[in-house]
Design an enzyme around this catalytic site. Structure first.
Site, PDB file in Angstrom:
ATOM      1  CB  ILE A  62     -50.285  32.308  -4.400  1.00 43.72           C
ATOM      2  CG1 ILE A  62     -50.082  33.648  -4.199  1.00 43.72           C
ATOM      3  CG2 ILE A  62     -50.357  30.942  -3.398  1.00 43.72           C
ATOM      4  CD1 ILE A  62     -51.496  34.424  -3.587  1.00 43.72           C
ATOM      5  CB  CYS A  63     -44.617  32.861  -5.592  1.00 44.08           C
ATOM      6  SG  CYS A  63     -44.524  34.282  -6.520  1.00 44.08           S
ATOM      7  CG  HIS A  64     -43.872  38.026   0.030  1.00 38.21           C
ATOM      8  ND1 HIS A  64     -44.764  38.349   0.252  1.00 38.21           N
ATOM      9  CD2 HIS A  64     -43.441  39.131  -0.691  1.00 38.21           C
ATOM     10  CE1 HIS A  64     -44.453  39.520   1.030  1.00 38.21           C
ATOM     11  NE2 HIS A  64     -43.212  40.020   0.266  1.00 38.21           N
ATOM     12  N   GLY A  66     -45.827  36.811  -6.370  1.00 39.28           N
ATOM     13  CA  GLY A  66     -45.714  37.499  -7.886  1.00 39.28           C
ATOM     14  C   GLY A  66     -44.739  37.133  -8.583  1.00 39.28           C
ATOM     15  CG  MET A  90     -48.851  34.963  -0.229  1.00 40.63           C
ATOM     16  SD  MET A  90     -51.029  33.923   0.274  1.00 40.63           S
ATOM     17  CE  MET A  90     -51.347  34.565   1.704  1.00 40.63           C
TER      18      MET A  90
END
Length: 101
Positions: A62-64, A66, A90
């Protein structure tokens, strides 16, 4: 193995299974709020730190939003790891979040 999973499906999955989560955001983003039990390996460090990961573990990345997590998934898959990108990152996460500091 699926390349991607929706935020909703991932949230349901972690209610019933113990999964390995890698958050590839930078440390200051991670500290501000992350999924409980996620391991922070920023995308900028993944090329040198991927050896910390176990080949027999399936990782959810996961990141901010995608994008970085998709790059991380592609990198890990090329190195022989099992990885799935969490779509929407996120920004779309509705589950529990832990903040530090």
């Amino acid at each position: 193995m699926e390349k991607t999973i929706s935020n909703d499906d991932f949230n349901k999955l972690i209610q019933t299974e113990d999964v390995a989560i890698i958050d590839v955001r930078e440390p200051e983003e991670f500290i501000a709020g992350h999924i409980p039990n996620a391991k922070n390996i920023p995308l900028s460090q993944l090329e040198t730190r991927f050896i910390e990961l176990a080949k027999d573990t399936h990782y959810y990345v996961i990141c901010h939003s995608g994008r970085r997590s998709e790059l991380a998934r592609e990198f890990l898959t090329a190195k022989g790891y099992q990885a799935t990108n969490i779509l929407g990152g996120m920004m779309e996460w509705q589950g529990a979040v832990v903040a530090e500091g």
